[in-house]
Design an enzyme around this catalytic site. Structure first.
Site, PDB file in Angstrom:
ATOM      1  CB  CYS A   1     -14.582  58.233   8.976  1.00  9.60           C
ATOM      2  SG  CYS A   1     -12.598  57.155   9.373  1.00  9.60           S
TER       3      CYS A   1
ATOM      4  CB  CYS B   1     -11.342  57.247   6.453  1.00  8.62           C
ATOM      5  SG  CYS B   1     -11.809  55.804   7.527  1.00  8.62           S
TER       6      CYS B   1
END
Length: 148
Positions: free
Chosen positions: A71, A68
């Protein structure tokens, strides 16, 4: 609070800490790891459940995944937030790919998602990447009513 309980993120041991001692110096009585390092701890599902159910301090969990982009972009900010929030708040990271059952139980629909727990209960949730200052402000604003 005269004393509080903190779960060790390394071994899962529950530690009783007197309120009159410096929490930043505290080490686990079971494995000797520092309980507060100024860095979020990566945890698995069993230690996650133990933290939520036994730690008496607020617990902030960043649910993320290694693929991600947002993230990964937020990781340094979450690290910086840990340096400002510990030892009043325990900061943890939970990999949603490794802990699919826990992520499903939490109802994670997007990542990164931060969930703030206190007393074993979820008190706030925020999805999306944030800078460190915004993370700290978000946490402190949600904990302020409890302190008043």
């Amino acid at each position: 609070m005269s004393e509080y309980l903190v779960v060790c993120s390394s071994c899962g041991g529950v530690n009783r800490l007197p309120g009159d001692r410096r929490a930043t110096d505290a080490k686990c009585g079971k494995c000797g790891s520092k309980l507060f390092s100024g860095h979020p701890h990566n945890i698995d599902g069993s230690v996650f459940d133990r933290h939520i159910n036994r730690t008496t301090l607020p617990v902030l969990v960043d649910v993320w995944a290694p693929w991600c982009g947002p993230c990964l972009a937020m990781a340094p900010a979450y690290e910086a937030a840990a340096q400002q929030l510990e030892p009043e708040v325990v900061l943890l990271k939970l990999n949603s790919d490794d802990e699919e059952e826990v992520s499903a139980r939490l109802g994670i629909r997007s990542i990164p998602t931060m969930i703030l727990f206190q007393g074993g209960q979820e008190i706030a949730r925020m999805s999306g990447a944030m800078p460190a200052g915004q993370i700290v402000k978000w946490v402190r604003e949600r904990l302020a009513p409890a302190a008043a």
